[in-house]
Design a protein around this motif. Structure first.
Motif, short mmCIF file in Angstrom:
data_model
loop_
_atom_site.label_atom_id
_atom_site.label_comp_id
_atom_site.label_asym_id
_atom_site.label_seq_id
_atom_site.Cartn_x
_atom_site.Cartn_y
_atom_site.Cartn_z
N TRP A 81 -1.49 6.55 8.97
CA TRP A 81 -2.42 5.67 8.25
C TRP A 81 -2.61 4.36 9.00
O TRP A 81 -3.74 3.89 9.16
CB TRP A 81 -1.89 5.42 6.85
N SER A 89 -1.59 2.07 -5.06
CA SER A 89 -0.86 3.34 -5.00
C SER A 89 -1.83 4.41 -4.53
O SER A 89 -2.81 4.70 -5.22
CB SER A 89 -0.29 3.69 -6.38
N TYR A 90 -1.59 4.97 -3.33
CA TYR A 90 -2.57 5.88 -2.73
C TYR A 90 -2.75 7.16 -3.53
O TYR A 90 -1.82 7.63 -4.20
CB TYR A 90 -2.18 6.23 -1.29
N SER A 96 4.62 4.84 2.60
CA SER A 96 4.11 6.20 2.49
C SER A 96 5.02 7.25 3.09
O SER A 96 4.70 8.43 3.09
CB SER A 96 2.73 6.30 3.18
N ARG A 117 3.25 9.98 7.55
CA ARG A 117 2.05 9.61 6.81
C ARG A 117 1.72 8.13 6.99
O ARG A 117 0.57 7.76 7.19
CB ARG A 117 2.22 9.93 5.32
N GLN A 118 2.74 7.27 6.92
CA GLN A 118 2.47 5.84 7.04
C GLN A 118 2.08 5.46 8.47
O GLN A 118 1.18 4.64 8.69
CB GLN A 118 3.66 5.02 6.58
N TYR A 128 0.85 -1.19 0.00
CA TYR A 128 0.00 0.00 0.00
C TYR A 128 0.89 1.24 0.00
O TYR A 128 1.81 1.37 0.81
CB TYR A 128 -0.91 0.04 1.23
N GLY A 129 0.57 2.17 -0.91
CA GLY A 129 1.31 3.43 -0.95
C GLY A 129 2.44 3.40 -1.96
O GLY A 129 2.70 2.40 -2.61
#
Length: 267
Positions: free
Chosen positions: A173, A135-136, A165, A169-170, A107-108
């Motif tokens: 999340w 891909s965010y 990310s 940010r990661q 993810y990301g």
């Protein structure tokens, strides 16, 4: 894994092998959980940013990344801690996931990073199942976005979710998604781009000698000067201040042994 208080964070103690085993066990149990990999920047940022600190504090595992944190643990508490290197941990998890037949999800990150990751796994871990990639979007996620992503990952039956990310940010999340995904999320930040060759990596001898910052300075001088050096200066000041505090605490009270000072910090 036991955790030890290091300035603004509580970091997980244990060897590289212990860390791998704990993450794999979380994945095999389908336990909703997440793992953060903390470095000097993380520690300093956690002191400044309350929401980031809360995200790190709530993690099931907070692995200390690199020599500076390991040496700080030794200096402050006399505990020898093996430094965890994010790229080595990532390779180790790929190998264990392939061996244990644990599907993974990415993810990301950009579409290029995710494609290079797929190529890397195909080449080095051909039996590892990639359950999905996402891909965010480059915007704030709505609650509906988060619900859709959680459903997508759950339906993929992935047991390890690699979150690419970047710092803050990661972690944010994963903190917001905790409990929604039946597997372990691992925030890997820049480790994946470095591993697949998009971002240059320092030679091993420089990493072992705690000279990775010098390599980064040569490649990204503006970023190092404005960010890295300032962060390391703050971190060094915090560590030295904490060392002085602990020495004063020990010297002013004959009631406390070193073990009695350290033990309340570990849980």
């Amino acid at each position: 894994m036991l955790k030890l208080k290091l300035l603004s964070l509580k970091v997980s103690l244990g060897s590289y092998e212990t860390l791998l085993c704990h993450i794999v066990n979380l994945a095999k149990q389908h336990k909703p959980s997440y793992v953060c990999i903390a470095n000097v920047h993380s520690v300093v940022e956690a002191r400044r940013n309350r929401s980031f600190r809360e995200a790190l504090t709530s993690a099931d595992i907070v692995a200390p990344d690199g020599m500076p944190l390991s040496r700080s643990i030794k200096l402050l508490h006399g505990i020898k801690q093996e430094p965890q290197v994010a790229t080595e941990l990532l390779n180790g998890l790929f190998a264990r996931a392939e061996e244990e037949q644990l599907p993974v999800f990415f993810y990301g990150g950009s579409s290029e990073v995710l494609k290079r990751a797929s190529d890397y796994i195909t080449q080095h871990y051909p039996s590892l199942q990639i359950a999905g990639k996402y891909s965010y979007p480059f915007r704030s996620l709505t609650e509906q976005d988060k619900e859709d992503i959680a459903n997508k990952i759950t339906k993929s039956k992935a047991q390890i979710v690699f979150v690419v990310s970047g710092v803050r940010r990661q972690e944010k999340w994963m903190y917001e998604m905790r409990g929604r995904i039946p597997g372990v999320m691992v925030g890997i930040g820049d480790a994946l781009p470095a591993l697949v060759g998009i971002k240059k990596r320092a030679p091993k001898w420089m990493k072992n000698g705690n000279m990775e910052w010098a390599y980064n300075m040569a490649n990204e001088p503006r970023k190092i000067f404005t960010s890295y050096l300032a962060t390391y200066a703050v971190y060094t000041t915090l560590v030295l201040s904490e060392k002085i505090r602990l020495l004063m605490m020990k010297s002013t009270s004959t009631k406390f042994t070193q073990r009695e000072i350290i033990e309340p910090l570990v849980q």
